[in-house]
Design a protein around this motif. Structure first.
Motif, mmCIF file in Angstrom:
data_model
loop_
_atom_site.group_PDB
_atom_site.id
_atom_site.type_symbol
_atom_site.label_atom_id
_atom_site.label_comp_id
_atom_site.label_asym_id
_atom_site.label_seq_id
_atom_site.Cartn_x
_atom_site.Cartn_y
_atom_site.Cartn_z
ATOM 1 N N ASN A 137 0.794 -1.229 0.000
ATOM 2 C CA ASN A 137 0.000 0.000 0.000
ATOM 3 C C ASN A 137 0.827 1.281 0.000
ATOM 4 O OD1 ASN A 137 -2.990 -0.784 0.265
ATOM 5 N ND2 ASN A 137 -2.019 -2.092 1.787
ATOM 6 N N ARG A 138 2.141 1.158 0.114
ATOM 7 C CA ARG A 138 2.978 2.357 0.215
ATOM 8 C C ARG A 138 2.874 3.229 -1.041
ATOM 9 N NH1 ARG A 138 7.387 0.053 1.622
ATOM 10 N NH2 ARG A 138 7.077 0.392 3.856
ATOM 11 N N THR A 139 2.895 2.617 -2.208
ATOM 12 C CA THR A 139 2.851 3.397 -3.446
ATOM 13 C C THR A 139 1.532 4.148 -3.587
ATOM 14 O OG1 THR A 139 2.089 1.431 -4.653
ATOM 15 C CG2 THR A 139 4.454 1.885 -4.665
ATOM 16 N N HIS A 140 0.468 3.598 -3.009
ATOM 17 C CA HIS A 140 -0.844 4.244 -3.048
ATOM 18 C C HIS A 140 -0.772 5.613 -2.381
ATOM 19 C CE1 HIS A 140 -5.152 4.799 -2.515
ATOM 20 N NE2 HIS A 140 -5.026 4.765 -1.202
ATOM 21 N N LEU A 141 -0.182 5.676 -1.218
ATOM 22 C CA LEU A 141 -0.056 6.937 -0.496
ATOM 23 C C LEU A 141 0.953 7.870 -1.181
ATOM 24 C CD1 LEU A 141 -0.922 8.599 1.951
ATOM 25 C CD2 LEU A 141 0.884 7.473 3.267
ATOM 26 N N ASP A 142 2.039 7.299 -1.660
ATOM 27 C CA ASP A 142 3.055 8.117 -2.336
ATOM 28 C C ASP A 142 2.484 8.808 -3.568
ATOM 29 O OD1 ASP A 142 4.930 7.418 -0.475
ATOM 30 O OD2 ASP A 142 5.864 5.856 -1.701
ATOM 31 N N ARG A 143 1.646 8.099 -4.300
ATOM 32 C CA ARG A 143 1.075 8.677 -5.516
ATOM 33 C C ARG A 143 0.163 9.852 -5.176
ATOM 34 N NH1 ARG A 143 -1.749 5.518 -10.580
ATOM 35 N NH2 ARG A 143 0.012 6.239 -11.770
ATOM 36 N N MET A 144 -0.678 9.696 -4.154
ATOM 37 C CA MET A 144 -1.548 10.797 -3.765
ATOM 38 C C MET A 144 -0.729 11.976 -3.251
ATOM 39 S SD MET A 144 -4.620 11.891 -3.710
ATOM 40 C CE MET A 144 -5.792 10.523 -3.683
ATOM 41 N N ARG A 145 0.310 11.687 -2.513
ATOM 42 C CA ARG A 145 1.166 12.766 -1.991
ATOM 43 C C ARG A 145 1.796 13.560 -3.142
ATOM 44 N NH1 ARG A 145 3.993 9.766 1.082
ATOM 45 N NH2 ARG A 145 2.960 10.193 3.059
ATOM 46 N N GLU A 146 2.234 12.858 -4.184
ATOM 47 C CA GLU A 146 2.865 13.518 -5.328
ATOM 48 C C GLU A 146 1.864 14.390 -6.076
ATOM 49 O OE1 GLU A 146 3.885 14.487 -9.250
ATOM 50 O OE2 GLU A 146 2.389 12.930 -8.831
ATOM 51 N N ILE A 147 0.634 13.913 -6.240
ATOM 52 C CA ILE A 147 -0.390 14.692 -6.934
ATOM 53 C C ILE A 147 -0.722 15.956 -6.147
ATOM 54 C CG2 ILE A 147 -2.822 14.708 -7.639
ATOM 55 C CD1 ILE A 147 -2.499 11.689 -8.258
ATOM 56 N N LEU A 148 -0.869 15.809 -4.830
ATOM 57 C CA LEU A 148 -1.173 16.970 -4.000
ATOM 58 C C LEU A 148 -0.039 17.990 -4.030
ATOM 59 C CD1 LEU A 148 -2.823 15.242 -0.906
ATOM 60 C CD2 LEU A 148 -3.960 16.657 -2.628
ATOM 61 N N LYS A 149 1.182 17.506 -4.021
ATOM 62 C CA LYS A 149 2.333 18.411 -4.092
ATOM 63 C C LYS A 149 2.354 19.155 -5.419
ATOM 64 C CE LYS A 149 7.388 18.458 -3.781
ATOM 65 N NZ LYS A 149 8.608 17.618 -3.593
ATOM 66 N N ARG A 150 2.066 18.444 -6.491
ATOM 67 C CA ARG A 150 2.039 19.069 -7.813
ATOM 68 C C ARG A 150 0.951 20.148 -7.890
ATOM 69 N NH1 ARG A 150 -0.216 16.688 -12.567
ATOM 70 N NH2 ARG A 150 -0.333 14.658 -11.547
ATOM 71 N N GLY A 151 -0.220 19.825 -7.321
ATOM 72 C CA GLY A 151 -1.318 20.784 -7.343
ATOM 73 C C GLY A 151 -1.076 21.990 -6.457
ATOM 74 N N ALA A 152 -0.413 21.765 -5.316
ATOM 75 C CA ALA A 152 -0.091 22.891 -4.431
ATOM 76 C C ALA A 152 0.929 23.814 -5.084
ATOM 77 C CB ALA A 152 0.438 22.362 -3.100
#
Length: 217
Positions: A137-152
């Motif tokens: 499940n680690r990649t699941h959280l990492d992917r969301m974190r990356e998207i949020l960082k990109r959007g911020a």
């Protein structure tokens, strides 16, 4: 005169990998239908076409078998999620794609939410003892974190969104609806599993998440 030895009929060799797959498939059906407590090893063995001793030989115990079924269930949803091509999408659209993916996956794999429901009734003890759950499940959280960082960074998403809370919210909006579909349909006197109602639910889910995470200008 020397008699030539007759060729003995060769017995087919056991395919261990195929046997394990059959057992796991049967176990997934049984656990999804009956939960952990209600599931019976005898029925799993019958479904798989093996004897109970062989099942124990490969998996050791009912608990170990259930843990493996859960790991495989998580692995399947994460592998399908990882196949999404989100890098080229604007961050808000990428989040919406994940909302839609989760909803579609739940609809296509109702056994997934039933298995998770069964594990929650066990207070998550199989997931806690699994050596694979965190890695899966680690990649699941990492992917969301990356998207949020990109959007911020580009100003399209708020910069104070917790990726854990966002993932939980996306799951909850679909999970609660589907796991309670029968009682909710009765209480509200509507067929909540009709195509129109399912489409409306997805629209509500996407609007709810969008209103939360998209930066208002």
């Amino acid at each position: 005169m020397t008699q030539e030895p007759q060729n003995e009929e060769k017995k087919p060799r056991r395919n261990a990998a195929a046997t394990r797959r059959k057992i796991l498939s049967a176990a997934k059906e049984e656990f999804a239908q009956a939960g952990f407590e209600g599931a019976r090893v005898d029925r799993i063995a019958d479904r798989a076409g093996v004897n109970k001793n062989m099942l124990y030989h490969y998996f050791g115990s009912k608990d170990s078998l259930f843990s493996k079924v859960l790991d495989d269930a998580y692995r399947d949803i994460r592998q399908n999620e990882a196949a999404l091509e989100l890098d080229h999408l604007p961050a808000p659209e990428a989040v919406m794609a994940l909302v839609e993916f989760s909803w579609d996956y739940y609809l296509k794999h109702p056994e997934f939410i039933r298995l998770l429901n069964a594990e929650n009734q066990q207070k998550g003890r199989h997931v806690k003892s699994s050596a694979e759950t965190n890695d899966i499940n680690r990649t699941h959280l990492d992917r969301m974190r990356e998207i949020l960082k990109r959007g911020a960074t580009d100003g399209t998403l708020r910069d104070d969104i917790d990726p854990v809370q966002l993932n939980i919210s996306i799951a909850a909006l679909g999970f609660f609806y589907l796991i309670n579909q029968h009682t909710l349909s009765t209480v509200y006197q509507r067929d909540l599993m009709s195509p129109d109602e399912l489409a409306e639910r997805l629209r509500v889910m996407k609007d709810t998440i969008r209103c939360w995470v998209v930066r208002q200008h």
